[in-house]
Design a protein around this motif. Structure first.
Motif, PDB file in Angstrom:
ATOM      1  N   UNK A  56      11.908  85.002   8.709  1.00 28.74           N
ATOM      2  CA  UNK A  56      11.448  85.793   7.682  1.00 28.74           C
ATOM      3  C   UNK A  56      11.946  84.867   6.331  1.00 28.74           C
ATOM      4  N   UNK A  57      12.989  84.155   6.280  1.00 30.74           N
ATOM      5  CA  UNK A  57      13.474  83.493   5.194  1.00 30.74           C
ATOM      6  C   UNK A  57      12.777  82.361   5.034  1.00 30.74           C
ATOM      7  N   UNK A  58      12.007  81.716   6.261  1.00 25.68           N
ATOM      8  CA  UNK A  58      11.182  80.628   5.934  1.00 25.68           C
ATOM      9  C   UNK A  58      10.072  81.117   5.148  1.00 25.68           C
ATOM     10  N   UNK A  59       9.614  82.328   5.316  1.00 19.98           N
ATOM     11  CA  UNK A  59       8.374  82.805   4.848  1.00 19.98           C
ATOM     12  C   UNK A  59       8.590  83.011   3.101  1.00 19.98           C
ATOM     13  N   UNK A  60      10.003  83.623   2.974  1.00 17.69           N
ATOM     14  CA  UNK A  60      10.478  83.412   1.408  1.00 17.69           C
ATOM     15  C   UNK A  60      10.519  82.096   0.697  1.00 17.69           C
ATOM     16  N   UNK A  61      10.947  80.956   1.574  1.00 18.04           N
ATOM     17  CA  UNK A  61      10.829  79.887   1.073  1.00 18.04           C
ATOM     18  C   UNK A  61       9.307  79.238   0.851  1.00 18.04           C
ATOM     19  N   UNK A  62       8.603  79.837   1.532  1.00 16.08           N
ATOM     20  CA  UNK A  62       7.019  79.208   1.352  1.00 16.08           C
ATOM     21  C   UNK A  62       6.263  80.035   0.300  1.00 16.08           C
ATOM     22  N   UNK A  63       7.043  80.952  -0.394  1.00 15.87           N
ATOM     23  CA  UNK A  63       6.579  81.750  -1.529  1.00 15.87           C
ATOM     24  C   UNK A  63       5.935  83.035  -1.021  1.00 15.87           C
ATOM     25  N   UNK A  64       5.916  83.477  -0.110  1.00 19.70           N
ATOM     26  CA  UNK A  64       5.229  84.772   0.512  1.00 19.70           C
ATOM     27  C   UNK A  64       5.891  86.019   0.080  1.00 19.70           C
ATOM     28  N   UNK A  65       7.195  85.830  -0.089  1.00 21.08           N
ATOM     29  CA  UNK A  65       7.875  86.903  -0.823  1.00 21.08           C
ATOM     30  C   UNK A  65       8.871  86.493  -1.823  1.00 21.08           C
ATOM     31  N   UNK A  66       9.341  87.680  -2.772  1.00 20.00           N
ATOM     32  CA  UNK A  66      10.061  86.927  -3.877  1.00 20.00           C
ATOM     33  C   UNK A  66      11.606  87.152  -3.443  1.00 20.00           C
ATOM     34  N   UNK A  67      12.108  87.849  -2.785  1.00 26.66           N
ATOM     35  CA  UNK A  67      13.277  88.075  -2.228  1.00 26.66           C
ATOM     36  C   UNK A  67      13.546  89.303  -1.168  1.00 26.66           C
ATOM     37  N   UNK A  68      14.799  89.308  -0.781  1.00 26.65           N
ATOM     38  CA  UNK A  68      15.340  90.255   0.274  1.00 26.65           C
ATOM     39  C   UNK A  68      16.596  91.120   0.011  1.00 26.65           C
ATOM     40  N   UNK A  69      16.602  92.192   0.197  1.00 23.28           N
ATOM     41  CA  UNK A  69      17.961  92.937   0.388  1.00 23.28           C
ATOM     42  C   UNK A  69      18.269  92.443   1.923  1.00 23.28           C
ATOM     43  N   UNK A  70      19.315  92.678   2.233  1.00 22.90           N
ATOM     44  CA  UNK A  70      19.776  92.228   3.634  1.00 22.90           C
ATOM     45  C   UNK A  70      20.737  93.147   4.130  1.00 22.90           C
ATOM     46  N   UNK A  71      20.513  94.040   5.103  1.00 22.79           N
ATOM     47  CA  UNK A  71      21.650  94.830   5.798  1.00 22.79           C
ATOM     48  C   UNK A  71      21.849  94.305   6.972  1.00 22.79           C
ATOM     49  N   UNK A  72      22.838  95.132   7.776  1.00 21.63           N
ATOM     50  CA  UNK A  72      23.221  94.780   9.166  1.00 21.63           C
ATOM     51  C   UNK A  72      22.130  94.568  10.184  1.00 21.63           C
ATOM     52  N   UNK A  73      22.075  93.597  11.208  1.00 25.56           N
ATOM     53  CA  UNK A  73      23.127  92.558  11.384  1.00 25.56           C
ATOM     54  C   UNK A  73      23.257  91.142  10.684  1.00 25.56           C
ATOM     55  N   UNK A  74      22.337  91.080   9.525  1.00 25.49           N
ATOM     56  CA  UNK A  74      21.902  89.652   8.990  1.00 25.49           C
ATOM     57  C   UNK A  74      22.559  89.316   8.003  1.00 25.49           C
ATOM     58  N   UNK A  75      23.813  89.831   7.384  1.00 20.85           N
ATOM     59  CA  UNK A  75      24.336  89.536   6.056  1.00 20.85           C
ATOM     60  C   UNK A  75      24.863  88.136   6.089  1.00 20.85           C
ATOM     61  N   UNK A  76      25.716  88.125   7.242  1.00 19.46           N
ATOM     62  CA  UNK A  76      26.296  86.683   7.221  1.00 19.46           C
ATOM     63  C   UNK A  76      25.568  85.524   7.596  1.00 19.46           C
ATOM     64  N   UNK A  77      24.409  85.770   8.297  1.00 19.97           N
ATOM     65  CA  UNK A  77      23.324  84.562   8.711  1.00 19.97           C
ATOM     66  C   UNK A  77      22.740  84.361   7.385  1.00 19.97           C
TER      67      UNK A  77
END
Length: 276
Positions: A56-77
Motif C-alpha cells: 500500500x505504501x508502494x502505491x503511495x510512492x507511485x502516486x496512486x494515493x496522496x496519503x494515509x492515516x495509519x492505525x494498529x497494527x501498522x503505526x511502527x511499520x
C-alpha cells in the motif's frame, strides 16, 4: 441527497489498519470533503499483513494515493518505511500519518496532539506540568500520548501487562517515563489514561478525588472505565475528543488544505447513535 461529486481528478487518501471497519475517520474526512465541495475521497484499507501494508505504501510512492492515516497494527511499520519523519513521529518511532509526495514518504504523528487537544477541550483546568500521569498500556497510542505528555512536562508512569514492552517505551522516551506497578503508580496522579483496547481492571480506591480519567476508546463513548469514574464523581475525558483533536492535522496533511468548518462532535454523536 448528497451533492458531493467525485471526478477523475479526485484526490484519494484513506486509512490503513486491521481491523479498520470500526474507524470513524472515513466519516470525518468524507464529511469535510463534502462540506468544502472538495473533489476527493477518503477510503479504508485493510492490509492482511505487513507485506500488504508495504504494498500500500508502494502505491503511495507511485502516486496512486496522496496519503494515509495509519492505525494498529501498522503505526511502527509506517514510521520505519518513511524517508522523512517529523519530530513528533521520531519521538515515538511510530506514525499515524503518511504523506506521499514525488515518490517520497513523510511520516507524522498527530495522536499526541489529539490527546492534548482532547484534554484541553474536556478538562481545561488540568495542568500536567511537573505532575504524575498514569498511562495504562504501552502500544502505539500510549507511546504517542506519552511523548506528548513528556513534552508538556509531565512525569509519565506506565502500567502494562508486559513489562518488557513498557520498558522499551520508557527507554525510548527518557527519564520522565517510568514503568511502575499498580500498587504505587496512582499515588498523586493528576491524570489516568486508558490506552488499552479492553477495559482495565483498576482499584478506584487508589484514585484521589479530582483525578482526571481519560479513555482513548470511543466505542462505546461511555466506556466501563469512564462510567465507573463518573459514578465516583471523577472528571472524565472521552476518546471522541482525542479523535477529533487529531483529525484536522490529518486532513491538512492528506489533502494539503485545512478542513472546512463543521461541528464534528455533533456529526459523530449522531453517527454513533449517542446523545450529546
Amino acid at each position: 441527497m448528497s451533492t458531493h461529486r467525485i471526478t477523475g481528478a479526485a484526490m484519494v487518501a484513506g486509512i490503513a489498519g486491521n481491523p479498520v471497519a470500526h474507524s470513524l475517520s472515513p466519516v470525518i474526512h468524507n464529511a469535510w470533503l463534502a462540506a468544502g465541495d472538495i473533489d476527493g475521497a477518503y477510503v479504508p484499507f485493510a492490509p492482511a499483513d505487513a507485506a500488504g501494508f508495504e504494498a500500500l505504501v508502494a502505491a503511495g510512492r507511485a502516486g496512486l494515493i496522496m496519503g494515509l492515516n495509519v492505525t494498529a497494527p501498522f503505526k511502527e511499520q509506517a514510521f520505519a518505511l518513511a524517508d522523512e519523519a517529523t519530530a513528533a513521529a521520531r519521538l515515538t518511532s511510530s506514525a499515524n500519518i503518511l504523506q506521499f509526495e514525488a515518490g517520497r514518504v513523510l511520516a507524522d504523528s498527530s495522536d499526541g496532539m489529539g490527546l492534548m487537544l482532547g484534554l484541553k477541550e474536556q478538562a481545561p483546568t488540568l495542568n500536567v506540568s511537573g505532575r504524575p500521569v498514569v498511562m495504562l498500556g504501552a502500544g502505539g497510542a500510549a507511546r504517542a500520548g506519552s511523548g506528548a505528555l513528556v513534552e508538556a512536562g509531565a512525569e509519565v508512569r506506565i502500567i502494562n501487562r508486559s513489562p518488557e514492552r513498557a520498558q522499551v517505551l520508557a527507554a525510548d522516551l527518557g527519564g520522565a517515563v517510568q514503568v511502575m506497578s499498580a500498587s504505587e503508580a496512582f499515588d498523586g496522579a493528576a491524570l489516568v489514561i486508558n490506552a488499552l483496547s479492553v477495559p482495565p481492571q483498576i482499584d478506584f480506591n487508589r484514585i484521589a478525588p479530582g483525578t482526571v480519567m481519560m479513555d482513548m476508546t470511543y466505542k462505546p463513548l461511555a466506556t466501563p472505565f469512564l462510567t465507573a469514574a463518573r459514578e465516583r464523581g471523577l472528571p472524565t475525558v472521552d476518546g471522541l475528543a482525542m479523535l477529533i483533536g487529531q483529525a484536522a492535522p490529518s486532513f491538512q496533511a492528506l489533502y494539503r488544505r485545512p478542513p472546512p468548518p463543521l461541528d464534528l462532535r455533533a456529526l459523530l454523536l449522531s453517527h454513533l447513535g449517542e446523545t450529546p
